[in-house]
Scaffold this active site. Structure first.
Site, PDB file in Angstrom:
ATOM      1  N   ASN A  13       1.227  -7.933   2.571  1.00  0.00           N
ATOM      2  CA  ASN A  13       0.038  -7.446   1.848  1.00  0.00           C
ATOM      3  C   ASN A  13      -0.605  -8.710   1.311  1.00  0.00           C
ATOM      4  O   ASN A  13      -0.002  -9.375   0.464  1.00  0.00           O
ATOM      5  CB  ASN A  13       0.511  -6.503   0.743  1.00  0.00           C
ATOM      6  CG  ASN A  13      -0.583  -5.796  -0.027  1.00  0.00           C
ATOM      7  OD1 ASN A  13      -0.321  -5.403  -1.171  1.00  0.00           O
ATOM      8  ND2 ASN A  13      -1.755  -5.599   0.520  1.00  0.00           N
ATOM      9  N   GLN A  46      -6.649  -7.758  -0.647  1.00  0.00           N
ATOM     10  CA  GLN A  46      -7.304  -7.778  -1.961  1.00  0.00           C
ATOM     11  C   GLN A  46      -7.660  -9.219  -2.336  1.00  0.00           C
ATOM     12  O   GLN A  46      -6.957 -10.168  -1.964  1.00  0.00           O
ATOM     13  CB  GLN A  46      -6.387  -7.208  -3.077  1.00  0.00           C
ATOM     14  CG  GLN A  46      -6.434  -5.705  -3.218  1.00  0.00           C
ATOM     15  CD  GLN A  46      -5.482  -4.989  -2.286  1.00  0.00           C
ATOM     16  OE1 GLN A  46      -4.363  -5.483  -2.038  1.00  0.00           O
ATOM     17  NE2 GLN A  46      -5.911  -3.850  -1.752  1.00  0.00           N
ATOM     18  N   ASN A  66     -10.820  -4.831  -3.916  1.00  0.00           N
ATOM     19  CA  ASN A  66     -10.595  -4.433  -2.526  1.00  0.00           C
ATOM     20  C   ASN A  66     -11.645  -5.043  -1.606  1.00  0.00           C
ATOM     21  O   ASN A  66     -12.724  -5.449  -2.069  1.00  0.00           O
ATOM     22  CB  ASN A  66     -10.662  -2.898  -2.424  1.00  0.00           C
ATOM     23  CG  ASN A  66      -9.497  -2.228  -3.120  1.00  0.00           C
ATOM     24  OD1 ASN A  66      -8.347  -2.580  -2.901  1.00  0.00           O
ATOM     25  ND2 ASN A  66      -9.804  -1.267  -3.980  1.00  0.00           N
ATOM     26  N   CYS A  75      -2.212  -3.806  -8.828  1.00  0.00           N
ATOM     27  CA  CYS A  75      -1.901  -4.336  -7.504  1.00  0.00           C
ATOM     28  C   CYS A  75      -0.548  -5.007  -7.625  1.00  0.00           C
ATOM     29  O   CYS A  75      -0.458  -6.172  -8.061  1.00  0.00           O
ATOM     30  CB  CYS A  75      -2.983  -5.306  -7.041  1.00  0.00           C
ATOM     31  SG  CYS A  75      -2.767  -5.868  -5.349  1.00  0.00           S
ATOM     32  N   GLY A  76       0.498  -4.283  -7.263  1.00  0.00           N
ATOM     33  CA  GLY A  76       1.855  -4.771  -7.505  1.00  0.00           C
ATOM     34  C   GLY A  76       2.191  -6.030  -6.727  1.00  0.00           C
ATOM     35  O   GLY A  76       2.687  -7.010  -7.312  1.00  0.00           O
ATOM     36  N   ASN A  77       1.920  -6.039  -5.423  1.00  0.00           N
ATOM     37  CA  ASN A  77       2.273  -7.223  -4.625  1.00  0.00           C
ATOM     38  C   ASN A  77       1.503  -8.448  -5.104  1.00  0.00           C
ATOM     39  O   ASN A  77       2.064  -9.552  -5.178  1.00  0.00           O
ATOM     40  CB  ASN A  77       1.991  -6.950  -3.149  1.00  0.00           C
ATOM     41  CG  ASN A  77       3.002  -5.982  -2.535  1.00  0.00           C
ATOM     42  OD1 ASN A  77       4.191  -6.041  -2.825  1.00  0.00           O
ATOM     43  ND2 ASN A  77       2.521  -5.080  -1.704  1.00  0.00           N
ATOM     44  N   ASN A 145      -3.757   2.742 -11.191  1.00  0.00           N
ATOM     45  CA  ASN A 145      -4.651   3.069 -10.077  1.00  0.00           C
ATOM     46  C   ASN A 145      -4.149   4.379  -9.474  1.00  0.00           C
ATOM     47  O   ASN A 145      -2.999   4.738  -9.631  1.00  0.00           O
ATOM     48  CB  ASN A 145      -4.695   1.932  -9.040  1.00  0.00           C
ATOM     49  CG  ASN A 145      -3.324   1.598  -8.466  1.00  0.00           C
ATOM     50  OD1 ASN A 145      -2.283   1.971  -8.997  1.00  0.00           O
ATOM     51  ND2 ASN A 145      -3.310   0.886  -7.345  1.00  0.00           N
ATOM     52  N   HIS A 147      -2.681   7.209  -7.114  1.00  0.00           N
ATOM     53  CA  HIS A 147      -1.805   7.319  -5.938  1.00  0.00           C
ATOM     54  C   HIS A 147      -1.452   8.777  -5.680  1.00  0.00           C
ATOM     55  O   HIS A 147      -1.174   9.521  -6.632  1.00  0.00           O
ATOM     56  CB  HIS A 147      -0.509   6.538  -6.151  1.00  0.00           C
ATOM     57  CG  HIS A 147      -0.673   5.047  -6.052  1.00  0.00           C
ATOM     58  ND1 HIS A 147      -0.629   4.380  -4.857  1.00  0.00           N
ATOM     59  CD2 HIS A 147      -0.922   4.113  -7.005  1.00  0.00           C
ATOM     60  CE1 HIS A 147      -0.815   3.081  -5.069  1.00  0.00           C
ATOM     61  NE2 HIS A 147      -1.006   2.896  -6.367  1.00  0.00           N
ATOM     62  N   ASN A 175      -5.230   5.947  -3.365  1.00  0.00           N
ATOM     63  CA  ASN A 175      -4.306   5.338  -2.408  1.00  0.00           C
ATOM     64  C   ASN A 175      -3.367   6.440  -1.941  1.00  0.00           C
ATOM     65  O   ASN A 175      -2.840   7.192  -2.786  1.00  0.00           O
ATOM     66  CB  ASN A 175      -3.505   4.219  -3.096  1.00  0.00           C
ATOM     67  CG  ASN A 175      -4.413   3.118  -3.631  1.00  0.00           C
ATOM     68  OD1 ASN A 175      -4.916   2.283  -2.876  1.00  0.00           O
ATOM     69  ND2 ASN A 175      -4.653   3.130  -4.944  1.00  0.00           N
ATOM     70  N   GLU A 193      -4.397   2.404   1.830  1.00  0.00           N
ATOM     71  CA  GLU A 193      -4.898   1.962   0.527  1.00  0.00           C
ATOM     72  C   GLU A 193      -6.392   2.239   0.356  1.00  0.00           C
ATOM     73  O   GLU A 193      -7.188   2.015   1.272  1.00  0.00           O
ATOM     74  CB  GLU A 193      -4.664   0.456   0.345  1.00  0.00           C
ATOM     75  CG  GLU A 193      -3.224   0.072   0.111  1.00  0.00           C
ATOM     76  CD  GLU A 193      -3.091  -1.324  -0.443  1.00  0.00           C
ATOM     77  OE1 GLU A 193      -4.098  -1.844  -0.983  1.00  0.00           O
ATOM     78  OE2 GLU A 193      -1.999  -1.904  -0.322  1.00  0.00           O
ATOM     79  N   CYS A 202       2.606  -1.975  -0.142  1.00  0.00           N
ATOM     80  CA  CYS A 202       1.791  -1.645  -1.317  1.00  0.00           C
ATOM     81  C   CYS A 202       2.736  -1.509  -2.497  1.00  0.00           C
ATOM     82  O   CYS A 202       3.555  -0.572  -2.532  1.00  0.00           O
ATOM     83  CB  CYS A 202       1.028  -0.355  -1.070  1.00  0.00           C
ATOM     84  SG  CYS A 202      -0.025   0.143  -2.455  1.00  0.00           S
ATOM     85  N   GLY A 203       2.656  -2.430  -3.448  1.00  0.00           N
ATOM     86  CA  GLY A 203       3.605  -2.443  -4.565  1.00  0.00           C
ATOM     87  C   GLY A 203       3.411  -1.268  -5.499  1.00  0.00           C
ATOM     88  O   GLY A 203       4.360  -0.554  -5.845  1.00  0.00           O
ATOM     89  N   GLY A 205       1.953   1.391  -4.795  1.00  0.00           N
ATOM     90  CA  GLY A 205       2.233   2.590  -4.000  1.00  0.00           C
ATOM     91  C   GLY A 205       3.722   2.874  -3.912  1.00  0.00           C
ATOM     92  O   GLY A 205       4.147   4.038  -3.940  1.00  0.00           O
TER      93      GLY A 205
HETATM   94  N1  LIG Z   1      -1.914  -3.607  -2.498  1.00  0.00           N
HETATM   95  C1  LIG Z   1      -1.813  -3.191  -3.891  1.00  0.00           C
HETATM   96  C2  LIG Z   1      -2.499  -1.900  -4.158  1.00  0.00           C
HETATM   97  C3  LIG Z   1      -3.964  -2.061  -4.190  1.00  0.00           C
HETATM   98  C4  LIG Z   1      -4.573  -0.817  -4.713  1.00  0.00           C
HETATM   99  C5  LIG Z   1      -6.034  -0.739  -4.379  1.00  0.00           C
HETATM  100  N2  LIG Z   1      -6.217  -0.429  -2.983  1.00  0.00           N
HETATM  101  C6  LIG Z   1      -6.698   0.322  -5.231  1.00  0.00           C
HETATM  102  O1  LIG Z   1      -7.891   0.526  -5.027  1.00  0.00           O
HETATM  103  O2  LIG Z   1      -6.029   0.911  -6.109  1.00  0.00           O
HETATM  104  C7  LIG Z   1      -0.383  -3.138  -4.395  1.00  0.00           C
HETATM  105  O3  LIG Z   1       0.453  -3.893  -3.876  1.00  0.00           O
HETATM  106  O4  LIG Z   1      -0.140  -2.369  -5.355  1.00  0.00           O
END
Ligand SMILES: N[C@H](CCC[C@H](N)C(=O)O)C(=O)O
Length: 257
Positions: A13, A46, A66, A75-77, A145, A147, A175, A193, A202-203, A205
């Site tokens: 990611n 991102q 995004n 955005c965890g990662n 965010n 999910h 997401n 996402e 997706c962290g 997620g």
């Molecule tokens: N890649 C990210 C999540 C991005 C979330 C983004 N797509 C949103 O609009 O919430 C992660 O590692 O958590």
């Protein structure tokens, strides 16, 4: 304007990280979309913008964007990548709140905070049972965010993801995670996402999927989440914070023209 950046990823990611703490670049939506574009720009899942912190206890401010230009609350990662880049186990000031981090060798742990489950917190367009949405029977929570997690066939991510992301049930979009339970301590996950499409990991997620699985009685509170890009280790503490542990990699440094 020339902008220096660091290209990083967490389990594939991938992120453009721009450090604006000394000198904040002017980044409008069009510039963000251009830099994120994998043909006309640098390319990433991102764009991450660092700033001087404004809250007591924070070491660095972090915002996430995004590729479609929309801003994400979590955005965890990328949070692990920022912790790795800044060093000394920083506390991140994000739209989701203050996120403490730890480092143990190459493993970064981020306290992603507490999930929220009320319809208005996700948010949803109207009050629903967030454990069983009237949309593919998904379970929903917010990690800062939105999910939604659909349990079952994970190959549906590409076919169901786009329509669910933009379903009117999610006024801010969402997401969409597709989770297959392997055991009470292991799941497979693929995430479509919001604003980015299918990513390798997706962290936030993964955090949401474990929280939703525990709420449904499908897994224990500590669970390994295997995504296309690799594994994250998620623990939903009894005090309700969610810990996410995994790697962070720096790929290259660059400067835009
Ligand atoms: N890649 C990210 C999540 C991005 C979330 C983004 N797509 C949103 O609009 O919430 C992660 O590692 O958590």
């Amino acid at each position: 304007m020339m902008i220096a950046f660091t290209k990083m990823h967490g389990l594939g990611n991938d992120f453009i990280v721009i450090d604006g703490r000394e000198n904040m670049p002017a980044l409008d939506e069009a510039t963000i979309r251009r830099l994120c574009n994998r043909r006309f720009g640098i390319g990433c899942d991102q764009l991450v913008l660092l700033s001087a912190p404004t809250l007591a206890g924070a070491d660095v401010g972090v915002r996430f964007f995004n590729p479609d230009g929309s801003e994400a609350g979590a955005c965890g990662n990328a949070s692990r990548c920022v912790a790795w880049l800044v060093g000394n186990a920083p506390t991140l000031q994000t739209p989701a709140g203050l996120l403490p981090t730890q480092q143990n060798g190459s493993l970064i742990t981020v306290n992603m905070g507490k999930p929220r489950f009320e319809s208005g917190d996700i948010p949803l367009s109207h009050a629903c049972d967030t454990l069983h949405l009237p949309l593919q029977d998904a379970a929903a929570c917010s990690m800062g965010n939105p999910h939604a997690t659909v349990f079952g066939d994970i190959t549906r991510a590409e076919t169901l993801g786009p329509a669910m992301e933009t379903d009117p049930l999610f006024p801010e979009r969402a997401n969409i995670g597709f989770a297959e339970i392997i055991s009470r301590s292991h799941m497979r996950l693929r995430v479509w996402e919001r604003g980015a499409g299918l990513t390798l990991a997706c962290g936030s997620g993964a955090c949401a999927a474990v929280v939703n699985a525990v709420r449904r009685g499908l897994t224990e509170r500590s669970c390994t989440v295997t995504m296309d890009g690799g594994d994250l280790h998620i623990t939903w503490l009894e005090n309700r914070d969610v810990l996410m542990a995994g790697p962070a990699m720096t790929v290259f440094y660059g400067t835009t023209v």
